[in-house]
Design an enzyme around this catalytic site. Structure first.
Site, mmCIF file in Angstrom:
data_model
loop_
_atom_site.group_PDB
_atom_site.id
_atom_site.type_symbol
_atom_site.label_atom_id
_atom_site.label_comp_id
_atom_site.label_asym_id
_atom_site.label_seq_id
_atom_site.Cartn_x
_atom_site.Cartn_y
_atom_site.Cartn_z
ATOM 1 N N TYR A 102 0.830 -1.215 0.000
ATOM 2 C CA TYR A 102 0.000 0.000 0.000
ATOM 3 C C TYR A 102 0.861 1.260 0.000
ATOM 4 O O TYR A 102 0.388 2.340 -0.357
ATOM 5 C CB TYR A 102 -0.939 0.036 1.207
ATOM 6 N N HIS A 125 0.059 -11.698 1.952
ATOM 7 C CA HIS A 125 -0.916 -10.889 1.210
ATOM 8 C C HIS A 125 -1.578 -11.675 0.078
ATOM 9 O O HIS A 125 -2.789 -11.613 -0.125
ATOM 10 C CB HIS A 125 -0.231 -9.639 0.651
#
Length: 267
Positions: free
Chosen positions: A40, A98
């Site tokens: 991110y 992830h």
């Protein structure tokens, strides 16, 4: 091991000062669960926001995720340590893989062992996965043993309800964290959801979040506006009628939003 607060704040696509202000506002308005990830690019801003609120570390549940490029034996732990430096904490509460590596470049056993190593070294209190299919989840359980994986974080919203994966997780004692709960805003224009929201005199977002929470899921909506952050918190106390839950269940249409080229073959 702490429980995951059922309503958290997601930070996907929040960058720079926007990420900083949004997280700071969330913490000031009563959120205690913040979800981020290495990819991110906002861990530093989130760390600064946490520091600037002066919130006690024990009052915060913090999640981050290890990116695909860092799954190897030489890069995994250093990447987590870098995340902790950016977040300005000694450990996170939950560390996730992830995405599973579907290329075969790094074996699942390798990166799951690194995940456990991170936990043993005190870099994280709990561990889990994200975007794992039923087959991958079973493989992970076979590698790690039962009662090791805290959560599987997957896309869940009225248009992609992921029921098979959710039921499998529940059968295995694994919590489900639903991301993109508002389908990047698509739900706001839905007539069925608008009607239910009008009945309760609340926002469509509150209805959708309550629908997830009422299923026993954890949900992590993202917002930058104080009024939305506040109203989203109300979903924790909102109770939907059985008929309303059924109405929402009928909105399923297989509309997957997070589907990059490196995705696994979805259930």
């Amino acid at each position: 091991m702490r429980n995951i607060p059922s309503l958290g704040m997601g930070t996907f696509r929040l960058q720079g000062d926007i990420a900083y202000k949004a997280v700071k506002t969330a913490l000031e308005t009563g959120y205690s669960h913040i979800d981020t990830a290495q990819i991110y690019g906002n861990e530093a801003e989130i760390g600064q926001a946490i520091a600037d609120t002066g919130m006690a570390r024990d009052d915060l549940f913090l999640t981050t995720k290890v990116w695909l490029d860092n799954l190897g034996e030489d890069t995994f732990i250093p990447s987590v340590e870098d995340s902790l430096r950016k977040l300005k904490v000694q450990s996170v509460d939950l560390l996730l893989i992830h995405w599973p590596d579907v290329t075969g470049k790094v074996a699942m056993e390798t990166y799951l062992q690194q995940l456990v190593k991170s936990q043993r070294q005190g870099l994280t209190k709990a561990i889990g996965v994200s975007n794992f299919t039923i087959t991958q989840l079973d493989q992970a359980i076979q590698i790690l043993g039962e009662d090791t994986i805290m959560t599987n974080q997957i896309e869940v919203h009225p248009y992609l309800q992921n029921r098979r994966v959710i039921e499998h997780c529940k059968a295995k004692g694994i919590l489900v964290t639903g991301y993109m709960p508002l389908a990047v805003g698509k739900v706001m224009q839905d007539k069925v959801l608008q009607s239910i929201a009008a009945t309760h005199n609340v926002t469509v977002a509150e209805i959708v979040l309550a629908w997830q929470l009422q299923q026993g899921l954890i949900t992590i909506p993202s917002s930058t506006k104080r009024e939305n952050l506040l109203s989203n918190l109300n979903s924790v106390d909102l109770v939907l009628e059985d008929c309303e839950m059924v109405q929402i269940s009928m909105l399923e249409r297989g509309d997957r939003i997070a589907n990059p080229e490196f995705s696994p073959e979805w259930d």
